[in-house]
Design a protein around this motif. Structure first.
Motif, PDB file in Angstrom:
ATOM      1  N   UNK A 149       0.843  -1.187   0.000  1.00 45.41           N
ATOM      2  CA  UNK A 149       0.000   0.000   0.000  1.00 45.41           C
ATOM      3  C   UNK A 149       0.885   1.245   0.000  1.00 45.41           C
ATOM      4  N   UNK A 150       0.914   1.895  -1.161  1.00 48.20           N
ATOM      5  CA  UNK A 150       1.756   3.081  -1.288  1.00 48.20           C
ATOM      6  C   UNK A 150       1.216   4.221  -0.428  1.00 48.20           C
ATOM      7  N   UNK A 151      -0.095   4.297  -0.338  1.00 42.22           N
ATOM      8  CA  UNK A 151      -0.683   5.377   0.465  1.00 42.22           C
ATOM      9  C   UNK A 151      -0.256   5.283   1.924  1.00 42.22           C
ATOM     10  N   UNK A 152      -0.203   4.058   2.446  1.00 47.23           N
ATOM     11  CA  UNK A 152       0.252   3.884   3.836  1.00 47.23           C
ATOM     12  C   UNK A 152       1.701   4.309   3.986  1.00 47.23           C
ATOM     13  N   UNK A 153       2.529   3.996   2.984  1.00 44.56           N
ATOM     14  CA  UNK A 153       3.932   4.390   3.029  1.00 44.56           C
ATOM     15  C   UNK A 153       4.064   5.909   2.997  1.00 44.56           C
ATOM     16  N   UNK A 154       3.292   6.557   2.142  1.00 41.01           N
ATOM     17  CA  UNK A 154       3.343   8.007   2.070  1.00 41.01           C
ATOM     18  C   UNK A 154       2.893   8.632   3.377  1.00 41.01           C
ATOM     19  N   UNK A 155       1.816   8.102   3.942  1.00 41.80           N
ATOM     20  CA  UNK A 155       1.329   8.632   5.217  1.00 41.80           C
ATOM     21  C   UNK A 155       2.362   8.451   6.324  1.00 41.80           C
ATOM     22  N   UNK A 156       3.021   7.300   6.326  1.00 42.40           N
ATOM     23  CA  UNK A 156       4.035   7.040   7.355  1.00 42.40           C
ATOM     24  C   UNK A 156       5.202   8.005   7.219  1.00 42.40           C
ATOM     25  N   UNK A 157       5.647   8.230   5.976  1.00 46.33           N
ATOM     26  CA  UNK A 157       6.757   9.146   5.763  1.00 46.33           C
ATOM     27  C   UNK A 157       6.373  10.573   6.114  1.00 46.33           C
ATOM     28  N   UNK A 158       5.161  10.960   5.781  1.00 40.10           N
ATOM     29  CA  UNK A 158       4.710  12.310   6.121  1.00 40.10           C
ATOM     30  C   UNK A 158       4.620  12.490   7.635  1.00 40.10           C
TER      31      UNK A 158
END
Length: 226
Positions: A149-158
């Motif tokens: 899940x790319x969205x989860x990765x983006x949220x985690x990085x943000x």
């Protein structure tokens, strides 16, 4: 063929991660501490585009009554923020115009006292009309090529970047509070020393004056007896 198929998701994952990190790196942040002379006005400029989220805070750490005027002006020279004689403040603003925004600190109301000011600015990347930010990965990568899940990765990085920014902001605040308290302690120390010297000199002068006055009385009596 099987090796090529296995390498495709890894390659897409690397590309996705690079794009996300690029999007996070597009944010701008800066902080500085400067001296604002008496009766002077200092301005800083930074280019913004519609959708840029701006977070700024400032604090007077030394000088006078610890206050300053602050104004944020748009490229059309309209007041966005206008603070009068404040010691510190935090603001958040989303840009609506393209161009150079002006951040001004005004100490013209103080004729003799300079101010030491800490200023911190954070600018987030603008959002596109479809709700995505620059550098986002197209949807087809999520549905067809990636197994995570790319969205989860983006949220985690943000969230990680947001936490790091928060820690940095807190450290800057603690540093400024320490600097302000140390400045106040040094000023109080200087005042205590000054008035201690004045009192000591006054006591010495008073003692010498009393001795001279008493001796003058004895000299007057002797002269009258003679």
């Amino acid at each position: 063929m099987s090796q090529s198929g296995n390498s495709t998701p890894s390659l897409c994952f690397i590309i996705t991660l690079c794009l996300i990190l690029q999007q996070l790196a597009m944010a701008y942040e800066a902080d500085l501490t400067f001296v604002l002379a008496a009766s002077k006005r200092e301005c800083f400029y930074h280019p913004l585009r519609p959708g840029n989220a701006v977070e700024l805070d400032y604090q007077v750490v030394e000088g006078g009554q610890m206050d300053v005027n602050f104004a944020l002006l748009s490229p059309s020279n309209k007041f966005v923020i206008n603070d009068l004689r404040k010691q510190d403040a935090e603001h958040r603003y989303v840009a609506t115009e393209t161009g150079d925004y002006k951040f001004c600190f005004d100490n013209t109301f103080s004729r003799f006292t300079e101010k030491v000011i800490f200023f911190e600015l954070y600018v987030d990347a603008p959002s596109d009309p479809d709700g995505t930010t620059e550098g986002d990965v197209p949807e087809e990568y999520d549905e067809e090529r990636l197994d995570m899940k790319v969205d989860d990765l983006k949220d985690s990085l943000r969230e990680l970047k947001k936490s790091m920014d928060s820690v940095k902001h807190s450290q800057n605040q603690f540093r400024n509070v320490e600097l302000r308290d140390r400045s106040a302690a040094e000023n109080n120390f200087s005042r205590v020393n000054f008035w201690s010297i004045v009192n000591s000199v006054s006591m010495v002068v008073a003692s010498v004056g009393q001795v001279v006055a008493i001796r003058s009385l004895f000299y007057t009596k002797r002269s009258v007896t003679a």
